[in-house]
Enzyme design. Structure first.
Site, PDB file in Angstrom:
ATOM      1  N   ASN A  91     -13.802   8.583  -3.478  1.00 16.91           N
ATOM      2  CA  ASN A  91     -14.339   7.363  -4.037  1.00 16.91           C
ATOM      3  C   ASN A  91     -14.006   6.211  -3.107  1.00 16.91           C
ATOM      4  O   ASN A  91     -13.049   6.200  -2.662  1.00 16.91           O
ATOM      5  CB  ASN A  91     -13.677   7.071  -5.290  1.00 16.91           C
ATOM      6  CG  ASN A  91     -13.846   7.974  -6.726  1.00 16.91           C
ATOM      7  OD1 ASN A  91     -14.861   8.677  -6.737  1.00 16.91           O
ATOM      8  ND2 ASN A  91     -12.750   8.070  -7.417  1.00 16.91           N
ATOM      9  N   HIS A 106      -8.800   7.617   1.364  1.00 19.01           N
ATOM     10  CA  HIS A 106      -8.258   8.605   0.868  1.00 19.01           C
ATOM     11  C   HIS A 106      -9.434   9.445   0.117  1.00 19.01           C
ATOM     12  O   HIS A 106     -10.237   8.762  -0.541  1.00 19.01           O
ATOM     13  CB  HIS A 106      -6.982   8.407  -0.004  1.00 19.01           C
ATOM     14  CG  HIS A 106      -7.515   7.691  -1.373  1.00 19.01           C
ATOM     15  ND1 HIS A 106      -7.597   6.330  -1.491  1.00 19.01           N
ATOM     16  CD2 HIS A 106      -7.837   8.255  -2.550  1.00 19.01           C
ATOM     17  CE1 HIS A 106      -8.123   6.015  -2.652  1.00 19.01           C
ATOM     18  NE2 HIS A 106      -8.163   6.905  -3.404  1.00 19.01           N
ATOM     19  N   HIS A 120      -5.027   1.373   7.615  1.00 19.89           N
ATOM     20  CA  HIS A 120      -5.213   1.020   6.271  1.00 19.89           C
ATOM     21  C   HIS A 120      -6.893   0.782   5.760  1.00 19.89           C
ATOM     22  O   HIS A 120      -6.910   0.717   4.379  1.00 19.89           O
ATOM     23  CB  HIS A 120      -4.471  -0.321   5.823  1.00 19.89           C
ATOM     24  CG  HIS A 120      -4.447  -0.878   4.414  1.00 19.89           C
ATOM     25  ND1 HIS A 120      -3.873  -0.082   3.497  1.00 19.89           N
ATOM     26  CD2 HIS A 120      -5.226  -2.157   3.905  1.00 19.89           C
ATOM     27  CE1 HIS A 120      -4.154  -0.857   2.188  1.00 19.89           C
ATOM     28  NE2 HIS A 120      -4.930  -2.149   2.589  1.00 19.89           N
ATOM     29  N   HIS A 180      -6.920   2.253   0.638  1.00 23.20           N
ATOM     30  CA  HIS A 180      -6.566   2.967   1.856  1.00 23.20           C
ATOM     31  C   HIS A 180      -7.364   4.072   1.729  1.00 23.20           C
ATOM     32  O   HIS A 180      -7.503   4.876   0.849  1.00 23.20           O
ATOM     33  CB  HIS A 180      -5.029   3.475   1.743  1.00 23.20           C
ATOM     34  CG  HIS A 180      -4.566   3.914   3.151  1.00 23.20           C
ATOM     35  ND1 HIS A 180      -3.589   3.219   3.827  1.00 23.20           N
ATOM     36  CD2 HIS A 180      -4.810   5.052   3.708  1.00 23.20           C
ATOM     37  CE1 HIS A 180      -3.277   3.921   4.947  1.00 23.20           C
ATOM     38  NE2 HIS A 180      -4.202   5.177   4.757  1.00 23.20           N
ATOM     39  N   GLN A 219      -9.562  12.843  -3.074  1.00 26.30           N
ATOM     40  CA  GLN A 219      -8.848  13.350  -4.091  1.00 26.30           C
ATOM     41  C   GLN A 219      -9.160  14.931  -4.379  1.00 26.30           C
ATOM     42  O   GLN A 219     -10.259  15.177  -3.941  1.00 26.30           O
ATOM     43  CB  GLN A 219      -9.045  12.351  -5.526  1.00 26.30           C
ATOM     44  CG  GLN A 219      -8.466  11.163  -5.200  1.00 26.30           C
ATOM     45  CD  GLN A 219      -8.401  10.554  -6.730  1.00 26.30           C
ATOM     46  OE1 GLN A 219      -7.637  11.226  -7.720  1.00 26.30           O
ATOM     47  NE2 GLN A 219      -8.907   9.353  -7.111  1.00 26.30           N
ATOM     48  N   CYS A 243       0.045   3.788   3.031  1.00 29.27           N
ATOM     49  CA  CYS A 243       0.504   3.467   4.485  1.00 29.27           C
ATOM     50  C   CYS A 243       1.668   4.037   5.017  1.00 29.27           C
ATOM     51  O   CYS A 243       2.377   4.425   4.282  1.00 29.27           O
ATOM     52  CB  CYS A 243       0.427   1.804   4.832  1.00 29.27           C
ATOM     53  SG  CYS A 243      -1.200   0.990   5.087  1.00 29.27           S
ATOM     54  N   CYS A 284       1.022  -1.255   0.003  1.00 27.92           N
ATOM     55  CA  CYS A 284       0.045   0.037   0.019  1.00 27.92           C
ATOM     56  C   CYS A 284       0.811   1.437   0.091  1.00 27.92           C
ATOM     57  O   CYS A 284       1.466   1.418   0.992  1.00 27.92           O
ATOM     58  CB  CYS A 284      -0.945   0.200   1.255  1.00 27.92           C
ATOM     59  SG  CYS A 284      -1.816   1.512   1.198  1.00 27.92           S
TER      60      CYS A 284
HETATM   61  N1  UDP Z   1      -1.667   7.171  -6.439  1.00 23.24           N
HETATM   62  C1  UDP Z   1      -0.635   7.965  -6.024  1.00 23.24           C
HETATM   63  N2  UDP Z   1       0.445   7.689  -5.572  1.00 23.24           N
HETATM   64  C2  UDP Z   1       0.663   6.170  -5.516  1.00 23.24           C
HETATM   65  C3  UDP Z   1      -0.200   5.119  -6.124  1.00 23.24           C
HETATM   66  C4  UDP Z   1      -1.561   5.715  -6.588  1.00 23.24           C
HETATM   67  O1  UDP Z   1      -0.933   9.048  -5.801  1.00 23.24           O
HETATM   68  O2  UDP Z   1       1.948   5.575  -5.156  1.00 23.24           O
HETATM   69  C5  UDP Z   1      -3.003   7.746  -6.861  1.00 23.24           C
HETATM   70  C6  UDP Z   1      -3.390   7.223  -8.330  1.00 23.24           C
HETATM   71  O3  UDP Z   1      -2.887   7.963  -9.459  1.00 23.24           O
HETATM   72  C7  UDP Z   1      -4.862   7.443  -8.199  1.00 23.24           C
HETATM   73  C8  UDP Z   1      -5.267   7.596  -6.816  1.00 23.24           C
HETATM   74  O4  UDP Z   1      -3.927   7.462  -6.165  1.00 23.24           O
HETATM   75  O5  UDP Z   1      -5.521   8.595  -8.827  1.00 23.24           O
HETATM   76  C9  UDP Z   1      -6.138   6.764  -5.961  1.00 23.24           C
HETATM   77  O6  UDP Z   1      -7.339   6.997  -6.446  1.00 23.24           O
HETATM   78  P1  UDP Z   1      -8.729   5.994  -6.449  1.00 23.24           P
HETATM   79  O7  UDP Z   1      -8.458   4.783  -6.154  1.00 23.24           O
HETATM   80  O8  UDP Z   1      -9.623   6.889  -5.785  1.00 23.24           O
HETATM   81  O9  UDP Z   1      -9.187   6.231  -7.903  1.00 23.24           O
HETATM   82  P2  UDP Z   1      -8.560   6.533  -9.287  1.00 23.24           P
HETATM   83  O10 UDP Z   1      -8.129   7.675  -9.458  1.00 23.24           O
HETATM   84  O11 UDP Z   1      -7.569   5.392  -9.446  1.00 23.24           O
HETATM   85  O12 UDP Z   1      -9.762   6.384 -10.361  1.00 23.24           O
HETATM   86 ZN    ZN Z   2      -2.744   1.363   3.603  1.00 25.19          ZN
END
Ligand code: UDP
Ligand code: ZN
Ligand code: ZN
Ligand code: FE
Length: 336
Positions: A128, A141, A88, A139, A143, A34, A31
């Protein structure tokens, strides 16, 4: 790396084209959010990081060029992730009130900070949750997308609330609150400063809106006390969602605030919307033919009946929060 905006001349909407996003990890075993990972380090409770696979960036490069009605612009902007907790697993309801208020403060600060860039017209903050919504990382979060344009859905809200204000001399959202209070059948929860309801015009089966009762346009305008009230409202509704079918309910949470383009938005009213995709524990509602193909939503069942189910879930949530973590809610479920 390509980050560009392509204009759809038929719908009059921008599409963000981002080459690198394809490379983002899809539900990896480790992750990245984390504590102790390369980016996160230790000793934090809420952490805001730049998205490593951003849809928008300040040094955006375009791969194509404008031609006639095919308009291309750099995908200028910022994408950030708000890691809400070192834990997590979990949902907003699993954070303490104090902790959840810190998340709201982070949203508020980033809105101000990113909105300061004159090229940023709108700071969109969202969350989301769940595999059904398509999250790539579990995890907890949220955006942030700081956009160089006002997104179309918000634009429509702005246009309609501006029109209502002009014609009636008052706020459309304040009027909606009044109407919801006149009926009470769809109001789920209220505390001193916030009202949580399933709107008369819900599009998703268990769609819920959270309105501040004071007419404010964005999170920074909330007082300390109101931020605690918002944290309480979010904690209760996300808990209620998980009690509804006794499962972790997926959802999209969208924060709708005034644009940061320097305009006057006195007629607008901050609010948060939740769209869970579920119709029941095992069935999802899809934005399919009529919804996506035509832009017309059908609501299966009656909003008032689903609101009733949610009221029961709110009650359960209040009891469970009290029993399991001694949480005393700041407000109460609203009887019809
Ligand atoms: N991400 C990041 N760092 C990492 C791995 C992933 O910033 O090391 C970002 C990834 O680009 C994504 C977000 O974390 O936009 C996770 O978003 P989510 O699962 O809510 O939805 P997604 O944006 O993937 O559709
Ligand atoms: Zn985590
Ligand atoms: Zn208002
Ligand atoms: Fe809205």
């Amino acid at each position: 790396m390509t980050n560009e905006l392509r204009w759809n001349p038929i719908l009059g909407e921008w599409i963000i084209v981002a080459a690198k996003r394809e490379k983002r990890p899809w539900r990896p075993n480790y992750c990245p959010f984390c504590p102790g990972s390369e980016e996160t380090g230790e000793g934090w409770r809420v952490l805001v990081l730049p998205n490593r696979y951003p849809a928008l960036r300040v040094d955006a490069e375009v791969a194509s060029s404008s031609k006639d009605i095919y308009c291309v612009k750099p995908g200028y902007g910022y994408c950030e992730v708000v890691i809400e907790t070192p834990m997590h697993e979990g949902d907003l309801c699993d954070l303490s009130l104090e902790h959840l208020k810190e998340v709201i403060d982070a949203f508020s600060q980033r809105y101000v900070e990113l909105g300061r860039d004159p090229k940023i017209k709108y700071v969109f903050e969202f969350r989301n949750k769940g595999a059904a919504i398509g999250v790539s990382l579990h995890h907890p979060h949220s955006q942030i997308y700081a956009l160089p344009f006002i997104p179309p859905r918000v634009k429509r809200e702005l246009d309609n609330s501006r029109k209502f204000y002009k014609e009636n001399g008052r706020c459309l959202f304040c009027r909606i609150l009044e109407l919801e209070y006149e009926s009470k059948s769809r109001i789920l929860y209220e505390n001193a400063d916030f009202t949580v309801f399933l709107p008369f015009f819900a599009m998703w089966p268990y769609e819920v809106h959270v309105y501040p009762r004071r007419h404010v346009q964005n999170l920074p305008m909330l007082t300390e006390e109101e931020r605690y009230s918002l944290a309480d409202a979010l904690k209760v509704i996300t808990k209620a969602y998980n009690m509804l079918f006794d499962m972790n309910l997926p959802y999209i949470m969208a924060v709708h605030q005034s644009p940061t383009d320097g305009g006057e938005y006195k007629y607008y009213h901050l609010h948060i919307e939740f769209y869970p995709p579920n119709r029941d524990a095992n069935k999802l509602k899809y934005a399919a033919g009529i919804e996506w193909g035509a832009g017309v939503f059908t609501y299966d069942g009656l909003p008032e009946e689903r609101a009733m189910q949610l009221k029961k879930a709110v009650n359960k949530a209040l009891n469970d929060l009290k029993k399991k973590e001694g949480y005393k809610a700041l407000g109460a479920m609203v009887q019809s």
